[in-house]
Design an enzyme around this catalytic site. Sequence first.
Site, PDB file in Angstrom:
ATOM      1  N   ARG A 183       0.819  -1.244   0.000  1.00  0.00           N
ATOM      2  CA  ARG A 183       0.000   0.000   0.000  1.00  0.00           C
ATOM      3  C   ARG A 183       0.840   1.276   0.000  1.00  0.00           C
ATOM      4  O   ARG A 183       0.475   2.287   0.619  1.00  0.00           O
ATOM      5  CB  ARG A 183      -0.968   0.044   1.190  1.00  0.00           C
ATOM      6  CG  ARG A 183      -1.956  -1.071   1.247  1.00  0.00           C
ATOM      7  CD  ARG A 183      -3.000  -1.023   0.130  1.00  0.00           C
ATOM      8  NE  ARG A 183      -3.831  -2.191   0.213  1.00  0.00           N
ATOM      9  CZ  ARG A 183      -3.566  -3.348  -0.423  1.00  0.00           C
ATOM     10  NH1 ARG A 183      -2.524  -3.441  -1.243  1.00  0.00           N
ATOM     11  NH2 ARG A 183      -4.367  -4.377  -0.289  1.00  0.00           N
ATOM     12  N   SER A 232     -10.254   0.218   3.959  1.00  0.00           N
ATOM     13  CA  SER A 232      -9.482  -0.206   5.134  1.00  0.00           C
ATOM     14  C   SER A 232      -8.888   1.020   5.813  1.00  0.00           C
ATOM     15  O   SER A 232      -8.186   1.806   5.182  1.00  0.00           O
ATOM     16  CB  SER A 232      -8.346  -1.144   4.730  1.00  0.00           C
ATOM     17  OG  SER A 232      -8.887  -2.333   4.235  1.00  0.00           O
ATOM     18  N   GLU A 302      -3.977   3.532   6.882  1.00  0.00           N
ATOM     19  CA  GLU A 302      -3.901   3.324   5.428  1.00  0.00           C
ATOM     20  C   GLU A 302      -4.600   4.507   4.741  1.00  0.00           C
ATOM     21  O   GLU A 302      -4.143   5.027   3.741  1.00  0.00           O
ATOM     22  CB  GLU A 302      -4.586   2.009   5.030  1.00  0.00           C
ATOM     23  CG  GLU A 302      -4.566   1.778   3.516  1.00  0.00           C
ATOM     24  CD  GLU A 302      -5.006   0.381   3.109  1.00  0.00           C
ATOM     25  OE1 GLU A 302      -4.677  -0.589   3.824  1.00  0.00           O
ATOM     26  OE2 GLU A 302      -5.679   0.266   2.067  1.00  0.00           O
TER      27      GLU A 302
HETATM   28  C1  LIG Z   1     -15.632   0.124  -0.021  1.00  0.00           C
HETATM   29  C2  LIG Z   1     -14.147   0.286  -0.270  1.00  0.00           C
HETATM   30  C3  LIG Z   1     -13.389  -0.839  -0.540  1.00  0.00           C
HETATM   31  C4  LIG Z   1     -11.993  -0.723  -0.770  1.00  0.00           C
HETATM   32  N1  LIG Z   1     -11.278  -1.855  -1.040  1.00  0.00           N
HETATM   33  C5  LIG Z   1      -9.951  -1.741  -1.307  1.00  0.00           C
HETATM   34  C6  LIG Z   1      -9.170  -2.909  -1.606  1.00  0.00           C
HETATM   35  O1  LIG Z   1      -9.644  -4.018  -1.629  1.00  0.00           O
HETATM   36  N2  LIG Z   1      -7.848  -2.743  -1.871  1.00  0.00           N
HETATM   37  C7  LIG Z   1      -7.263  -1.520  -1.859  1.00  0.00           C
HETATM   38  O2  LIG Z   1      -6.057  -1.423  -2.123  1.00  0.00           O
HETATM   39  N3  LIG Z   1      -7.968  -0.403  -1.573  1.00  0.00           N
HETATM   40  C8  LIG Z   1      -9.291  -0.482  -1.301  1.00  0.00           C
HETATM   41  N4  LIG Z   1     -10.016   0.653  -1.006  1.00  0.00           N
HETATM   42  C9  LIG Z   1      -9.330   1.938  -0.920  1.00  0.00           C
HETATM   43  C10 LIG Z   1      -9.275   2.743  -2.230  1.00  0.00           C
HETATM   44  O3  LIG Z   1     -10.339   2.381  -3.094  1.00  0.00           O
HETATM   45  C11 LIG Z   1      -7.941   2.569  -2.953  1.00  0.00           C
HETATM   46  O4  LIG Z   1      -6.856   2.987  -2.154  1.00  0.00           O
HETATM   47  C12 LIG Z   1      -7.900   3.357  -4.262  1.00  0.00           C
HETATM   48  O5  LIG Z   1      -6.777   2.974  -4.994  1.00  0.00           O
HETATM   49  C13 LIG Z   1      -7.875   4.859  -4.045  1.00  0.00           C
HETATM   50  O6  LIG Z   1      -8.132   5.484  -5.278  1.00  0.00           O
HETATM   51  P1  LIG Z   1      -8.853   6.917  -5.349  1.00  0.00           P
HETATM   52  O7  LIG Z   1      -8.948   7.310  -6.769  1.00  0.00           O
HETATM   53  O8  LIG Z   1     -10.130   6.894  -4.609  1.00  0.00           O
HETATM   54  O9  LIG Z   1      -7.756   7.809  -4.595  1.00  0.00           O
HETATM   55  P2  LIG Z   1      -7.991   8.876  -3.428  1.00  0.00           P
HETATM   56  O10 LIG Z   1      -8.642   8.204  -2.272  1.00  0.00           O
HETATM   57  O11 LIG Z   1      -8.638  10.072  -3.974  1.00  0.00           O
HETATM   58  O12 LIG Z   1      -6.461   9.199  -3.053  1.00  0.00           O
HETATM   59  C14 LIG Z   1      -5.671   8.218  -2.408  1.00  0.00           C
HETATM   60  C15 LIG Z   1      -4.201   8.627  -2.521  1.00  0.00           C
HETATM   61  O13 LIG Z   1      -3.791   8.566  -3.888  1.00  0.00           O
HETATM   62  C16 LIG Z   1      -3.246   9.815  -4.292  1.00  0.00           C
HETATM   63  N5  LIG Z   1      -3.613  10.015  -5.708  1.00  0.00           N
HETATM   64  C17 LIG Z   1      -4.850   9.961  -6.264  1.00  0.00           C
HETATM   65  N6  LIG Z   1      -4.778  10.201  -7.597  1.00  0.00           N
HETATM   66  C18 LIG Z   1      -3.460  10.421  -7.877  1.00  0.00           C
HETATM   67  C19 LIG Z   1      -2.731  10.743  -9.069  1.00  0.00           C
HETATM   68  N7  LIG Z   1      -3.354  10.893 -10.259  1.00  0.00           N
HETATM   69  N8  LIG Z   1      -1.385  10.897  -8.985  1.00  0.00           N
HETATM   70  C20 LIG Z   1      -0.727  10.764  -7.798  1.00  0.00           C
HETATM   71  N9  LIG Z   1      -1.365  10.464  -6.633  1.00  0.00           N
HETATM   72  C21 LIG Z   1      -2.719  10.290  -6.680  1.00  0.00           C
HETATM   73  C22 LIG Z   1      -3.876  10.852  -3.377  1.00  0.00           C
HETATM   74  O14 LIG Z   1      -3.065  12.003  -3.261  1.00  0.00           O
HETATM   75  C23 LIG Z   1      -3.936  10.066  -2.064  1.00  0.00           C
HETATM   76  O15 LIG Z   1      -2.684  10.083  -1.421  1.00  0.00           O
HETATM   77  C24 LIG Z   1     -11.388   0.549  -0.750  1.00  0.00           C
HETATM   78  C25 LIG Z   1     -12.173   1.690  -0.504  1.00  0.00           C
HETATM   79  C26 LIG Z   1     -13.533   1.574  -0.254  1.00  0.00           C
HETATM   80  C27 LIG Z   1     -14.342   2.806   0.005  1.00  0.00           C
END
Ligand SMILES: Cc1cc2nc3c(=O)[nH]c(=O)nc-3n(C[C@H](O)[C@H](O)[C@H](O)COP(=O)(O)OP(=O)(O)OC[C@H]3O[C@@H](n4cnc5c(N)ncnc54)[C@H](O)[C@@H]3O)c2cc1C
Length: 322
Positions: A183, A232, A302
Amino acid sequence: MPEVDGAKLLARLGDRLTDVRGRLTPDAGMDKITWFRTGGPAELLFQPADEADLSAFLAALPEDVPVMVVGIGSNLLVRDGGIPGVVIRLSAKGFGQVERSGETTITAGAAAPDKRLAAVALEAGLGGFHFYHGIPGAIGGALRMNAGANGVETRERVREVRAVDRRGAAHVLSNEAMGYSYRHSEAPGDLIFTSAMFEGEAAEPAEIRARMDEVQHHRETVQPIREKTGGSTFKNPPGTSAWKEVDRAGCRGLIVGGAQMSEMHCNFMINTGTATGHDLELLGETVRARVLETSGIRLEWEIKRLGRFAEGQGVEPFLGRG
Ligand SMILES: Cc1cc2nc3c(=O)[nH]c(=O)nc-3n(C[C@H](O)[C@H](O)[C@H](O)COP(=O)(O)OP(=O)(O)OC[C@H]3O[C@@H](n4cnc5c(N)ncnc54)[C@H](O)[C@@H]3O)c2cc1C
């Protein structure tokens, strides 16, 4: 601490941004973006039209203005005082393309939902992407977080990543340069990922479909996916699962204000309707303290916490940073 003031920042930037083609929104409510549906405003939200627009914007932005990038907000806790400076959110129009780019490769824009990558891989008969079917974020967030599920992580699929730095210069990073661990990516924090090339292996569409269905079924039964949540809350510590430690410490269902540790999956925090960013963070820090007391384990967040506390608020990190 002064509150964020988007109109003032926009007025200050004035002439420098006349060539920008993307959308600028002062005092943009982050509660409309984050899955938690909480958080104060971004002082100035910028949604670039494309990569050239993003580069030009960053090159023109004075160095003292802080920049933060967000994706779909499924892993974010934004504090109630808002985020000072510029928050960048890539537009689906400019950064949402996903296409097969070679025999075994797919290129995806950073604003494309992970689910879309899984769907294109299914159409192309490329295996190894089923896990993205269950992750609700976008590709940029997956690249930064090394998102993973069902025993597969982003680092196993990424070949090359395009990015733009704080000054607007473009970069191409190899898989090694992304410096992946659980992560986490060691890639410089100022980089905004704009797209990536992924590699899979040939597989039968029926087999891929079956794995995607399994992923979906598993989610529906063990995660509160229809709640306002951030996924998480804590990383799994070495040798155990975060949820087991949260449960052992008696924190399943624990409530602080409008925030609760989910009864269904106790490593998920949920906004039961009225939670503030402060409620959620205080709940998370309370859980960390109780887990330390119970099992001697220091849970690490996380979820990414961004922005400032509102006037008069604050949450002491009971265990220091992490
Ligand atoms: C119901 C649920 C289930 C989930 N299950 C999982 C799972 O099974 N496995 C898992 O790994 N995660 C899971 N997640 C967490 C999340 O979906 C992941 O971490 C996902 O990759 C985050 O993507 P996001 O676009 O929402 O990023 P955001 O939440 O908007 O940002 C997360 C991080 O990424 C950075 N970021 C975003 N876009 C960019 C970019 N273009 N360039 C550089 N940095 C960037 C942000 O600055 C921040 O630090 C879950 C979340 C929820 C709500």
